[in-house]
Design an enzyme around this catalytic site. Sequence first.
Site, short mmCIF file in Angstrom:
data_model
loop_
_atom_site.label_atom_id
_atom_site.label_comp_id
_atom_site.label_asym_id
_atom_site.label_seq_id
_atom_site.Cartn_x
_atom_site.Cartn_y
_atom_site.Cartn_z
N ASP A 20 -4.23 -2.93 -7.50
CA ASP A 20 -3.91 -3.82 -6.38
C ASP A 20 -3.28 -5.13 -6.86
O ASP A 20 -3.54 -5.58 -7.98
CB ASP A 20 -5.20 -4.11 -5.59
N GLY A 21 -2.46 -5.71 -6.01
CA GLY A 21 -1.91 -7.04 -6.29
C GLY A 21 -0.42 -7.06 -6.63
O GLY A 21 0.09 -8.10 -7.06
N SER A 65 -2.78 4.72 -0.09
CA SER A 65 -3.90 5.10 0.77
C SER A 65 -3.40 5.60 2.13
O SER A 65 -2.24 5.34 2.50
CB SER A 65 -4.83 3.90 0.98
N ASN A 68 -2.09 2.81 3.99
CA ASN A 68 -0.81 2.25 3.55
C ASN A 68 0.37 2.80 4.37
O ASN A 68 1.46 2.23 4.34
CB ASN A 68 -0.56 2.50 2.05
C1 IPE Z 1 -5.77 -0.24 -1.75
O1 IPE Z 1 -5.03 -1.41 -1.75
C2 IPE Z 1 -4.86 0.92 -1.89
C3 IPE Z 1 -4.18 1.06 -3.16
C4 IPE Z 1 -4.32 0.29 -4.20
C5 IPE Z 1 -3.28 2.16 -3.24
P1 IPE Z 1 -4.64 -2.14 -0.39
O2 IPE Z 1 -3.89 -3.36 -0.78
O3 IPE Z 1 -3.96 -1.21 0.52
O4 IPE Z 1 -6.07 -2.50 0.21
P2 IPE Z 1 -6.51 -3.62 1.27
O5 IPE Z 1 -5.62 -3.46 2.47
O6 IPE Z 1 -6.33 -4.92 0.62
O7 IPE Z 1 -7.95 -3.31 1.55
C1 IPE Z 2 -0.99 -2.37 -4.61
O1 IPE Z 2 -0.41 -3.62 -4.42
C2 IPE Z 2 -0.02 -1.25 -4.35
C3 IPE Z 2 -0.28 -0.46 -3.14
C4 IPE Z 2 -1.26 -0.66 -2.30
C5 IPE Z 2 0.65 0.60 -2.84
P1 IPE Z 2 -0.23 -4.25 -2.98
O2 IPE Z 2 1.08 -3.84 -2.44
O3 IPE Z 2 -1.40 -3.96 -2.10
O4 IPE Z 2 -0.21 -5.80 -3.34
P2 IPE Z 2 -0.90 -6.99 -2.54
O5 IPE Z 2 -2.33 -6.62 -2.31
O6 IPE Z 2 -0.15 -7.15 -1.26
O7 IPE Z 2 -0.76 -8.18 -3.44
MG MG Z 3 -3.16 -4.87 -1.78
#
Ligand code: IPE
Ligand code: IPE
Ligand code: MG
Length: 246
Positions: A20-21, A65, A68
């Site tokens: 994440d991030g 997910s 997503n």
């Molecule tokens: C969880 O991250 C899913 C993946 C890392 C693929 P998200 O960024 O989608 O989760 P939330 O929305 O912060 O809970």
């Molecule tokens: C994780 O990074 C990748 C996926 C969930 C596909 P994010 O896209 O959730 O990044 P943040 O949480 O917005 O920083």
């Molecule tokens: Mg995220």
Amino acid sequence: MMNKNLDRNKLPKHVAIIMDGNGRWAAKNGLQRISGHDSGVKSVQEIVEEALDLNIPYLTLYAFSTDNWNRPQHEIGVLMNLLVKYLKSEFNKLIKNNIRLNTIGNISALPKLVQDEVKRVSEKTKNNEKMVLTIALSYGAREEIEDVVKKIALEVKNNTISIENVDQSIINRHLYTRNLPDVDLLIRTSGEQRLSNFLLWQIAYAELYFTKIYWPDFGKKDLHEALLNYQNRERRFGKTSEQINV
Ligand code: IPE
Ligand code: IPE
Ligand code: MG
């Protein structure tokens, strides 16, 4: 006593990561979210390589997910293209390094192009045995449990199993993770301390590790830090410390 060096004989068998991030990493660097995903692929490459070097036999990565799917269409498209690009570019490495690609989730919900590539790479690597690399795609733990309940209910209805025989091992055998052991260590990057519908059943006794580092910045040394932290915990599985240390 806190050990400072990684004990290679006491590594987790199954490491799962909520990557994440990416978006926040991009924002921090004045870039579009998409660039964050792009850079996240480099972390995937580095972590797979390192897990392999350490002889960790099961690595599971949460890449997309079920929730997503609610992101902007453009971002979903970019993520799907990145997946195909990753599988194509890593294919030779998977073969060379004896890695089996496995996926969990509702694969049929993915665009045809992604499905085809996932099937091709999974098929071609299915006999590889040094490491199982599982990618969670269109994955949701509640959806997985829903599927399990439906499958078992159908078997009960068809008299292939009886209600009395429904136990944890039957449930395990119907999960998407049926070929994987329970998770030992679950890592989440980016500072969020939640599970976001990832592997709810399989993490019953996993050690949880949260780091503030954004996924594109997460590298080899950060994995070592997580593993070292894991090694300095006592997993009691309900017993007393005295029972564990006989
Ligand atoms: C969880 O991250 C899913 C993946 C890392 C693929 P998200 O960024 O989608 O989760 P939330 O929305 O912060 O809970
Ligand atoms: C994780 O990074 C990748 C996926 C969930 C596909 P994010 O896209 O959730 O990044 P943040 O949480 O917005 O920083
Ligand atoms: Mg995220």
